[in-house]
Write an enzyme that holds these catalytic residues in place. Structure first.
Site, mmCIF file in Angstrom:
data_model
loop_
_atom_site.group_PDB
_atom_site.id
_atom_site.type_symbol
_atom_site.label_atom_id
_atom_site.label_comp_id
_atom_site.label_asym_id
_atom_site.label_seq_id
_atom_site.Cartn_x
_atom_site.Cartn_y
_atom_site.Cartn_z
ATOM 1 N N MET A 155 12.071 41.690 -17.887
ATOM 2 C CA MET A 155 10.641 41.374 -17.736
ATOM 3 C C MET A 155 10.498 39.888 -17.430
ATOM 4 O O MET A 155 9.873 39.124 -18.178
ATOM 5 C CB MET A 155 9.927 41.763 -19.041
ATOM 6 C CG MET A 155 8.444 41.746 -18.949
ATOM 7 S SD MET A 155 7.845 43.130 -17.997
ATOM 8 C CE MET A 155 6.248 43.366 -18.782
ATOM 9 N N GLY A 156 11.096 39.465 -16.304
ATOM 10 C CA GLY A 156 10.964 38.084 -15.860
ATOM 11 C C GLY A 156 9.820 37.995 -14.868
ATOM 12 O O GLY A 156 8.848 38.753 -14.952
ATOM 13 N N ARG A 157 9.951 37.082 -13.898
ATOM 14 C CA ARG A 157 8.859 36.885 -12.930
ATOM 15 C C ARG A 157 8.529 38.189 -12.206
ATOM 16 O O ARG A 157 7.376 38.617 -12.163
ATOM 17 C CB ARG A 157 9.257 35.802 -11.913
ATOM 18 C CG ARG A 157 9.253 34.394 -12.467
ATOM 19 C CD ARG A 157 9.874 33.443 -11.472
ATOM 20 N NE ARG A 157 11.292 33.693 -11.340
ATOM 21 C CZ ARG A 157 12.260 32.867 -11.755
ATOM 22 N NH1 ARG A 157 11.951 31.705 -12.287
ATOM 23 N NH2 ARG A 157 13.537 33.176 -11.637
ATOM 24 N N SER A 237 17.309 44.899 -7.970
ATOM 25 C CA SER A 237 17.869 43.632 -8.456
ATOM 26 C C SER A 237 19.218 43.353 -7.799
ATOM 27 O O SER A 237 19.291 42.620 -6.807
ATOM 28 C CB SER A 237 17.973 43.686 -9.978
ATOM 29 O OG SER A 237 18.399 42.438 -10.427
ATOM 30 N N ARG A 238 20.279 43.935 -8.331
ATOM 31 C CA ARG A 238 21.589 43.864 -7.691
ATOM 32 C C ARG A 238 22.312 45.185 -7.947
ATOM 33 O O ARG A 238 22.201 45.753 -9.049
ATOM 34 C CB ARG A 238 22.441 42.715 -8.246
ATOM 35 C CG ARG A 238 22.008 41.314 -7.818
ATOM 36 C CD ARG A 238 22.249 41.046 -6.324
ATOM 37 N NE ARG A 238 21.883 39.690 -5.940
ATOM 38 C CZ ARG A 238 20.685 39.298 -5.495
ATOM 39 N NH1 ARG A 238 19.705 40.183 -5.376
ATOM 40 N NH2 ARG A 238 20.467 38.045 -5.143
ATOM 41 N N GLU A 267 27.394 45.670 -0.035
ATOM 42 C CA GLU A 267 26.353 45.578 0.999
ATOM 43 C C GLU A 267 26.942 44.988 2.264
ATOM 44 O O GLU A 267 27.694 44.007 2.166
ATOM 45 C CB GLU A 267 25.192 44.722 0.497
ATOM 46 C CG GLU A 267 24.474 45.402 -0.663
ATOM 47 C CD GLU A 267 23.253 44.625 -1.164
ATOM 48 O OE1 GLU A 267 22.901 43.599 -0.570
ATOM 49 O OE2 GLU A 267 22.658 45.055 -2.146
ATOM 50 N N HIS A 286 18.239 46.087 1.345
ATOM 51 C CA HIS A 286 17.997 44.829 0.620
ATOM 52 C C HIS A 286 16.848 44.022 1.277
ATOM 53 O O HIS A 286 17.060 42.898 1.738
ATOM 54 C CB HIS A 286 19.294 43.991 0.562
ATOM 55 C CG HIS A 286 19.303 43.006 -0.567
ATOM 56 N ND1 HIS A 286 20.446 42.681 -1.266
ATOM 57 C CD2 HIS A 286 18.313 42.258 -1.128
ATOM 58 C CE1 HIS A 286 20.159 41.786 -2.185
ATOM 59 N NE2 HIS A 286 18.862 41.518 -2.129
HETATM 60 N N1 LIG Z 1 15.828 43.113 -3.759
HETATM 61 C C1 LIG Z 1 15.548 41.874 -3.482
HETATM 62 O O1 LIG Z 1 15.393 41.500 -2.331
HETATM 63 C C2 LIG Z 1 15.370 40.890 -4.595
HETATM 64 C C3 LIG Z 1 14.407 39.881 -4.433
HETATM 65 C C4 LIG Z 1 14.243 38.965 -5.462
HETATM 66 C C5 LIG Z 1 15.021 39.045 -6.602
HETATM 67 N N2 LIG Z 1 15.953 40.020 -6.709
HETATM 68 C C6 LIG Z 1 16.751 40.135 -7.958
HETATM 69 O O2 LIG Z 1 15.843 40.157 -9.031
HETATM 70 C C7 LIG Z 1 16.350 39.382 -10.096
HETATM 71 C C8 LIG Z 1 15.220 38.926 -10.980
HETATM 72 O O3 LIG Z 1 14.430 37.938 -10.350
HETATM 73 P P1 LIG Z 1 13.306 37.159 -11.187
HETATM 74 O O4 LIG Z 1 12.773 36.095 -10.321
HETATM 75 O O5 LIG Z 1 12.372 38.136 -11.820
HETATM 76 O O6 LIG Z 1 14.231 36.519 -12.326
HETATM 77 P P2 LIG Z 1 13.810 36.057 -13.780
HETATM 78 O O7 LIG Z 1 14.922 35.178 -14.249
HETATM 79 O O8 LIG Z 1 12.424 35.546 -13.791
HETATM 80 O O9 LIG Z 1 13.815 37.428 -14.616
HETATM 81 C C9 LIG Z 1 14.941 38.067 -15.083
HETATM 82 C C10 LIG Z 1 14.618 38.622 -16.469
HETATM 83 O O10 LIG Z 1 15.692 39.458 -16.885
HETATM 84 C C11 LIG Z 1 15.871 39.264 -18.277
HETATM 85 N N3 LIG Z 1 17.232 39.675 -18.635
HETATM 86 C C12 LIG Z 1 18.398 39.032 -18.384
HETATM 87 N N4 LIG Z 1 19.441 39.762 -18.851
HETATM 88 C C13 LIG Z 1 18.895 40.875 -19.399
HETATM 89 C C14 LIG Z 1 19.449 42.016 -20.041
HETATM 90 N N5 LIG Z 1 20.784 42.143 -20.207
HETATM 91 N N6 LIG Z 1 18.612 42.963 -20.495
HETATM 92 C C15 LIG Z 1 17.270 42.829 -20.359
HETATM 93 N N7 LIG Z 1 16.692 41.778 -19.747
HETATM 94 C C16 LIG Z 1 17.501 40.823 -19.276
HETATM 95 C C17 LIG Z 1 15.585 37.789 -18.506
HETATM 96 O O11 LIG Z 1 15.234 37.563 -19.862
HETATM 97 C C18 LIG Z 1 14.446 37.535 -17.535
HETATM 98 O O12 LIG Z 1 13.210 37.687 -18.167
HETATM 99 C C19 LIG Z 1 17.137 38.285 -9.396
HETATM 100 O O13 LIG Z 1 18.142 37.763 -10.232
HETATM 101 C C20 LIG Z 1 17.710 38.980 -8.192
HETATM 102 O O14 LIG Z 1 18.979 39.505 -8.498
HETATM 103 C C21 LIG Z 1 16.146 40.927 -5.733
HETATM 104 O O1 LIG Z 2 17.743 37.370 -5.075
HETATM 105 C C1 LIG Z 2 16.986 37.385 -4.092
HETATM 106 O O2 LIG Z 2 16.157 36.483 -3.868
HETATM 107 C C2 LIG Z 2 17.018 38.550 -3.148
HETATM 108 O O3 LIG Z 2 18.061 39.379 -3.355
HETATM 109 C C3 LIG Z 2 16.814 38.174 -1.716
HETATM 110 O O4 LIG Z 2 15.524 37.675 -1.607
#
Ligand SMILES: NC(=O)c1ccc[n+]([C@@H]2O[C@H](COP(=O)([O-])OP(=O)(O)OC[C@H]3O[C@@H](n4cnc5c(N)ncnc54)[C@H](O)[C@@H]3O)[C@@H](O)[C@H]2O)c1
Ligand SMILES: O=C(O)[C@H](O)CO
Length: 321
Positions: A155-157, A237-238, A267, A286
């Site tokens: 539950m991050g951004r 996420s990943r 990927e 992605h």
């Molecule tokens: N598909 C895409 O194109 C795309 C785009 C943006 C981000 N992402 C992925 O999304 C992820 C999250 O981005 P964000 O900006 O929300 O990051 P963020 O750091 O704001 O949020 C991540 C959250 O995950 C929580 N967390 C970490 N480990 C955990 C666990 N083991 N169990 C439960 N919660 C856990 C953290 O406390 C944090 O609140 C990035 O790291 C990236 O891998 C993918």
């Molecule tokens: O982590 C990220 O930002 C995505 O995977 C690509 O935007």
């Protein structure tokens, strides 16, 4: 003398232009193809700054080839391709793109949620393949999103942005996170749940944690078995966070309504991958952050930090883990 910057992809000229004042730039000339590893290792030798995408591994091997490196700019928020500890040991900074892609990625997660629940890609294939003969009650029936329980892991951004989108759908939100978000619980009624509870109670499970050694295969056979038989699993996420073999076996056994994946262990995913044989897997290449506005914002955020470093000013958006 200008510093040397290596850019591992071909980015739009108008984006790169402001960097010319501060750097001698070497840029890979392919937009769609990753810079070959040998080329990257050779080119990084005299670089002070390196601008990468999530497919470039910035690891010990690369750092050994980069004795002058001081700054790595990552065109993504996730940075699992960068060995941050190894960078820190050498006093190298890293910068990424948090925040600017939050809403675009949350929109895509919601798109996957609706697409899987309501079988939208399947319906489109059905129409184009000429299978639509008439309207009948059980034709392509889906699963309701409105009123369902969603469990958000991470539950991050982005996780929070997904959670707020559920309000219009009258969904009940469970979440699991490193820390409790009491303010969201109070303001929106979201409820914290231990992972096991979340998996057992959710109709939709969304993964939004970073990928690291703690989250590697966080969702494996055991966790999948805990989920409701007709639950939907979404991962934007990943890929490594889900055990894909276990996921395939689970789906093959008839468990789970559907799965929506924007990310994969490897990927691009191989076209022979067993998951791609299943009609209830919605797979995307992605594209979570892929809106024009957001991609420009990500590029410009990296540019801002590279310019700051080039000028000798502070890099303010640093990955500090
Ligand atoms: N598909 C895409 O194109 C795309 C785009 C943006 C981000 N992402 C992925 O999304 C992820 C999250 O981005 P964000 O900006 O929300 O990051 P963020 O750091 O704001 O949020 C991540 C959250 O995950 C929580 N967390 C970490 N480990 C955990 C666990 N083991 N169990 C439960 N919660 C856990 C953290 O406390 C944090 O609140 C990035 O790291 C990236 O891998 C993918
Ligand atoms: O982590 C990220 O930002 C995505 O995977 C690509 O935007």
């Amino acid at each position: 003398m200008k510093k040397k910057l290596l850019i591992t992809r071909k980015f739009p000229a108008h984006i790169v232009e402001p960097l010319q004042a501060y750097y001698d730039i070497e840029q890979w000339d392919e937009e769609e193809l990753v810079m070959p590893r040998e080329k990257l290792l050779a080119s990084v030798a005299d670089c002070e700054a390196l601008w990468v995408t999530l497919e470039d591994q910035v690891d010990e091997e690369l750092l050994e080839h980069a004795p002058h490196l001081k700054l790595v700019a990552q065109l993504a928020v996730g940075f699992n391709n960068i060995d941050i500890k190894a960078l820190r040991k050498r006093g190298i900074m890293a910068t990424n793109t948090p925040g600017v892609l939050t809403h675009t990625t949350a929109d895509l997660v919601f798109g996957l949620l609706l697409a899987t629940a309501r079988r939208i890609p399947e319906g489109e294939r059905y129409l184009r393949e000429g299978k639509w003969k008439s309207w009948y009650p059980m034709q392509l029936v889906g699963k309701d999103v409105a009123g369902a329980t969603i469990g958000i892991i991470g539950m991050g951004r982005i996780g929070q942005a997904v959670a707020r989108r559920t309000i219009g759908f009258d969904m009940k939100v469970l979440y699991n996170n490193r820390r409790r978000r009491y303010e969201d619980e109070e303001m929106y009624g979201f409820r914290y749940a231990p992972l096991e509870d979340l998996l057992k109670k959710s109709d939709f499970v969304v993964i939004m944690t970073p990928y690291n050694s703690d989250t590697d295969k966080l969702i494996g056979a055991e966790e999948l078995a805990m989920m409701k038989d007709d639950a939907v699993l979404i991962n934007a996420s990943r890929g490594g966070i889900i055990d894909e073999v276990a996921l395939y076996e689970t789906l093959k056994s008839g468990k789970l309504w559907a799965v929506g994946l924007d990310v994969f262990e490897q990927e691009p995913i191989s076209m022979d991958h067993p998951l791609l044989t299943l009609p209830n897997v919605v797979a995307l290449p992605h594209i979570g952050s892929a809106s024009l506005k957001t991609r420009e914002a990500m590029l410009n955020l990296n540019v801002r930090e590279l310019v700051a470093y080039g000028k000798g000013a502070a890099v303010t958006n640093r990955i500090d883990y």
